[in-house]
Scaffold this active site. Structure first.
Site, PDB file in Angstrom:
ATOM      1  N   CYS A 116     -14.167  53.907  18.421  1.00  0.00           N
ATOM      2  CA  CYS A 116     -15.100  52.655  18.666  1.00  0.00           C
ATOM      3  C   CYS A 116     -16.508  52.671  19.078  1.00  0.00           C
ATOM      4  O   CYS A 116     -16.473  53.573  20.056  1.00  0.00           O
ATOM      5  CB  CYS A 116     -14.401  51.649  19.205  1.00  0.00           C
ATOM      6  SG  CYS A 116     -14.782  51.380  20.869  1.00  0.00           S
ATOM      7  N   GLU A 117     -17.535  52.011  18.642  1.00  0.00           N
ATOM      8  CA  GLU A 117     -18.838  52.470  19.341  1.00  0.00           C
ATOM      9  C   GLU A 117     -19.007  51.247  20.461  1.00  0.00           C
ATOM     10  O   GLU A 117     -20.194  51.950  21.074  1.00  0.00           O
ATOM     11  CB  GLU A 117     -19.874  51.844  18.087  1.00  0.00           C
ATOM     12  CG  GLU A 117     -20.148  50.461  17.824  1.00  0.00           C
ATOM     13  CD  GLU A 117     -21.041  50.000  16.680  1.00  0.00           C
ATOM     14  OE1 GLU A 117     -21.330  51.204  15.790  1.00  0.00           O
ATOM     15  OE2 GLU A 117     -21.635  48.739  16.700  1.00  0.00           O
ATOM     16  N   HIS A 118     -18.219  50.712  20.854  1.00  0.00           N
ATOM     17  CA  HIS A 118     -18.356  50.170  22.102  1.00  0.00           C
ATOM     18  C   HIS A 118     -17.855  50.547  23.275  1.00  0.00           C
ATOM     19  O   HIS A 118     -18.255  50.544  24.447  1.00  0.00           O
ATOM     20  CB  HIS A 118     -17.734  48.546  21.932  1.00  0.00           C
ATOM     21  CG  HIS A 118     -18.179  47.649  20.860  1.00  0.00           C
ATOM     22  ND1 HIS A 118     -17.620  46.680  19.937  1.00  0.00           N
ATOM     23  CD2 HIS A 118     -19.633  47.425  20.446  1.00  0.00           C
ATOM     24  CE1 HIS A 118     -18.311  46.477  19.122  1.00  0.00           C
ATOM     25  NE2 HIS A 118     -19.638  46.865  19.495  1.00  0.00           N
ATOM     26  N   HIS A 119     -16.930  51.512  23.114  1.00  0.00           N
ATOM     27  CA  HIS A 119     -16.496  52.164  24.321  1.00  0.00           C
ATOM     28  C   HIS A 119     -16.188  53.659  24.025  1.00  0.00           C
ATOM     29  O   HIS A 119     -15.720  54.510  24.950  1.00  0.00           O
ATOM     30  CB  HIS A 119     -14.952  51.667  24.621  1.00  0.00           C
ATOM     31  CG  HIS A 119     -14.922  50.182  24.885  1.00  0.00           C
ATOM     32  ND1 HIS A 119     -14.583  49.267  23.941  1.00  0.00           N
ATOM     33  CD2 HIS A 119     -15.039  49.276  26.145  1.00  0.00           C
ATOM     34  CE1 HIS A 119     -14.685  48.029  24.337  1.00  0.00           C
ATOM     35  NE2 HIS A 119     -15.020  48.140  25.720  1.00  0.00           N
ATOM     36  N   GLN A 157     -14.767  48.643  13.041  1.00  0.00           N
ATOM     37  CA  GLN A 157     -13.714  48.702  11.854  1.00  0.00           C
ATOM     38  C   GLN A 157     -14.236  47.686  10.570  1.00  0.00           C
ATOM     39  O   GLN A 157     -14.181  48.225   9.420  1.00  0.00           O
ATOM     40  CB  GLN A 157     -12.408  48.135  12.161  1.00  0.00           C
ATOM     41  CG  GLN A 157     -11.292  48.472  11.207  1.00  0.00           C
ATOM     42  CD  GLN A 157      -9.960  47.892  11.492  1.00  0.00           C
ATOM     43  OE1 GLN A 157      -9.479  48.188  12.676  1.00  0.00           O
ATOM     44  NE2 GLN A 157      -9.249  47.615  10.526  1.00  0.00           N
ATOM     45  N   HIS A 185      -6.703  50.029  18.111  1.00  0.00           N
ATOM     46  CA  HIS A 185      -8.090  50.247  18.772  1.00  0.00           C
ATOM     47  C   HIS A 185      -7.616  50.715  20.113  1.00  0.00           C
ATOM     48  O   HIS A 185      -7.085  49.873  20.852  1.00  0.00           O
ATOM     49  CB  HIS A 185      -8.868  49.094  18.791  1.00  0.00           C
ATOM     50  CG  HIS A 185      -9.440  48.859  17.260  1.00  0.00           C
ATOM     51  ND1 HIS A 185     -10.762  48.916  17.270  1.00  0.00           N
ATOM     52  CD2 HIS A 185      -8.878  48.627  16.290  1.00  0.00           C
ATOM     53  CE1 HIS A 185     -11.169  48.425  15.922  1.00  0.00           C
ATOM     54  NE2 HIS A 185     -10.013  48.503  15.443  1.00  0.00           N
ATOM     55  N   CYS A 187      -9.314  51.024  22.737  1.00  0.00           N
ATOM     56  CA  CYS A 187      -9.843  50.035  23.777  1.00  0.00           C
ATOM     57  C   CYS A 187      -9.155  48.806  24.073  1.00  0.00           C
ATOM     58  O   CYS A 187      -9.342  48.077  25.105  1.00  0.00           O
ATOM     59  CB  CYS A 187     -11.605  50.030  23.542  1.00  0.00           C
ATOM     60  SG  CYS A 187     -11.748  49.148  21.998  1.00  0.00           S
TER      61      CYS A 187
HETATM   62 ZN    ZN Z   1     -13.907  49.358  21.716  1.00  0.00          ZN
END
Ligand code: ZN
Length: 227
Positions: A116-119, A157, A185, A187
């Site tokens: 995931c690009e956030h975490h 996603q 996910h 995260c």
């Molecule tokens: Zn994430």
């Protein structure tokens, strides 16, 4: 692992990039994606070393000393190689001799391993793809390779699902494409809300699959939900 050169097609790759960009579906990226791998490796090694030092890890320990090097190789050559369109898979096609009879090709349970690009933690799941061949038929393994290419970059996603759909439409020159992704996910699983079991399902459809009342769409969704 990244693809061997003989199995890649960077010209097609950059055409796909332009196409995704025109649709607003490209991953936000800068010209650094074109930087030489050697340079990326050494910069990431330096930066990761600093992260470890900041966390208070002793880099003189023999178990930790090579971690920055391992991480840079893993980022550039493995889990994020799909940021570089030089690694885009060659998409061999054959003439469609059966004509356009309306029946679709379905490839089920394609492995989706992304981050995931956030975490920057794992997204783990699978994907089903259906398309109705137009003048050309894509080799089946090409669908897997396209999924793998877009999974190997930091992702959300929803965008991953759209990128796969738009790329197959572009490469196979057919509007009739459906992509279904079901993933966990990490995260969500291992941090934050710590929900062990929730899954995320995303769907991106075009052509006849986008028509709410079409039998083709219903048939695809039934087959996709069947394990
Ligand atoms: Zn994430």
């Amino acid at each position: 692992m990244a693809l061997e050169k003989a199995k890649t097609d960077s010209v097609l790759g950059w055409e796909v990039h332009d196409h995704l960009k025109s649709l607003g579906l490209e991953t936000p990226m800068t010209p650094n994606v074109k930087m030489l791998n050697k340079q990326k490796l050494s910069l990431i090694e330096d930066h990761f070393e600093k992260i470890m030092e900041t966390l208070g890890l002793d880099l003189s320990d023999d178990s930790l000393e090579d971690t920055p090097k391992r991480v840079d190789k893993m980022y550039v050559n493995e889990i994020f190689y799909g940021l570089d369109y030089g690694n885009f898979p060659k998409c061999t096609q054959i003439d469609n001799k059966m004509g356009r009879n309306g029946s679709f090709v379905l490839e089920k349970n394609i492995n989706v391993q992304s981050n995931c690009e956030h975490h920057f933690v794992v997204i783990d799941g699978f994907c089903h793809i259906a398309y109705i061949p137009n003048k050309k038929v894509l080799g089946i393994s090409k669908l897997n390779r396209i999924v793998q290419f877009f999974a190997k970059r930091p992702q959300v996603q929803e965008r991953l699902t759209e990128q796969i759909r738009a790329t197959i439409q572009f490469v196979a020159q057919t509007e009739d494409v459906a992509v279904y992704v079901d993933a966990q996910h990490f995260c969500v699983k291992s941090r934050g809300i710590e929900d062990q079991n929730s899954r995320t399902v995303t769907l991106s459809v075009g052509g006849v699959f986008g028509d709410d009342i079409s039998e083709t769409r219903k048939e695809f969704l039934n087959l996709a939900r069947m394990q």
